[in-house]
Design an enzyme around this catalytic site. Structure first.
Site, PDB file in Angstrom:
ATOM      1  CG  ASP A  10      -1.985   1.069   1.208  1.00  0.00           C
ATOM      2  OD1 ASP A  10      -1.713   2.184   0.718  1.00  0.00           O
ATOM      3  OD2 ASP A  10      -3.096   0.795   1.687  1.00  0.00           O
ATOM      4  CB  ALA A  12      -1.043   4.360   3.253  1.00  0.00           C
ATOM      5  CB  SER A  13       2.918   0.868   4.070  1.00  0.00           C
ATOM      6  OG  SER A  13       4.087   0.175   4.451  1.00  0.00           O
ATOM      7  N   PRO A  14       5.403   3.406   4.190  1.00  0.00           N
ATOM      8  CG  PRO A  14       6.551   4.403   5.962  1.00  0.00           C
ATOM      9  CD  PRO A  14       5.164   4.057   5.485  1.00  0.00           C
ATOM     10  CB  SER A  16       4.623  -0.813   1.144  1.00  0.00           C
ATOM     11  OG  SER A  16       3.732  -1.545   1.948  1.00  0.00           O
TER      12      SER A  16
END
Length: 222
Positions: A10, A12-14, A16
């Protein structure tokens, strides 16, 4: 040797982003061992709700630590400009649905470059890509204005809303409680889950790949 890494991510996830960069960096080496990678967009907010997990910003101690850890990880993974934006966390439904649409309608390199752009836009340039106009601005670096209109429109259809929901439920069914989440298949037919951007050495062991561990060097002056 051989296998496959299903990577649930996602924007929204660093972490990731860090995992994404690391796997791209090692793709050729993985391919030489017949290990394929698939990047699968999911909705981290949905995973958190389903599992009771919470983002670091909602837990003071975790949030304070995250400030240091994100900076260190960004430097290590080659993204030193990553910094938590003031509007974090975001509702990442629209950008993630857009990635699902792009993955279905465009070649893999386009999908991957667009996904990378979302992390750059949000975590390095601090654009709130949950807003359609700012998401469009980021995507127009890789697509024509008309293509971006089609992508945003497609992302808002029930088909791609459902597809993102299905991807997210698939990750949850495989045990996901956050992102990045990996479901790894080895050549023996075994499957195991892995979580985070700092467990790749365990993954390589599971896949039976040759790898070198981190080594602390002796002080030559002693």
């Amino acid at each position: 040797m051989g296998g496959k890494i299903d990577c649930y991510l996602d924007c929204a996830s660093p972490y990731s982003y860090f995992a994404f960069l690391y796997l791209l960096k090692n793709r050729a080496a993985l391919k030489s061992h017949n290990v394929d990678i698939e990047f699968i967009p999911v909705f981290l907010g949905g995973i958190n709700v389903a599992t009771g997990n919470k983002p670091p910003s909602t837990l003071p101690a975790k949030g304070r630590h995250s400030t240091h850890d994100t900076a260190r990880a960004g430097k290590y993974f080659g993204a030193p400009k990553v910094k938590t934006p003031s509007f974090f966390p975001i509702l990442s439904l629209l950008p993630q649905r857009s990635m699902v649409y792009i993955k279905r309608h465009f070649p893999e390199p386009k999908f991957e470059s667009a996904f990378a752009e979302l992390w750059v836009a949000m975590w390095e340039q601090h654009l709130d890509i949950s807003k359609p106009d700012l998401l469009s601005q980021a995507l127009e670096r890789h697509f024509s204005a008309q293509q971006v209109k089609e992508i945003i429109a497609g992302a808002n259809t029930q088909e791609y809303k459902q597809k993102l929901l299905n991807n997210t439920q698939e990750a949850i069914d495989k045990g996901a409680f956050g992102c990045p989440w990996f479901w790894v298949h080895n050549e023996k037919g075994d499957e195991e889950p892995f979580f985070g951007s700092d467990r790749f050495h365990f993954m390589w062991e599971f896949l039976g790949l040759p790898w070198s561990d981190l080594m602390l060097q002796h002080n030559s002056k002693i």
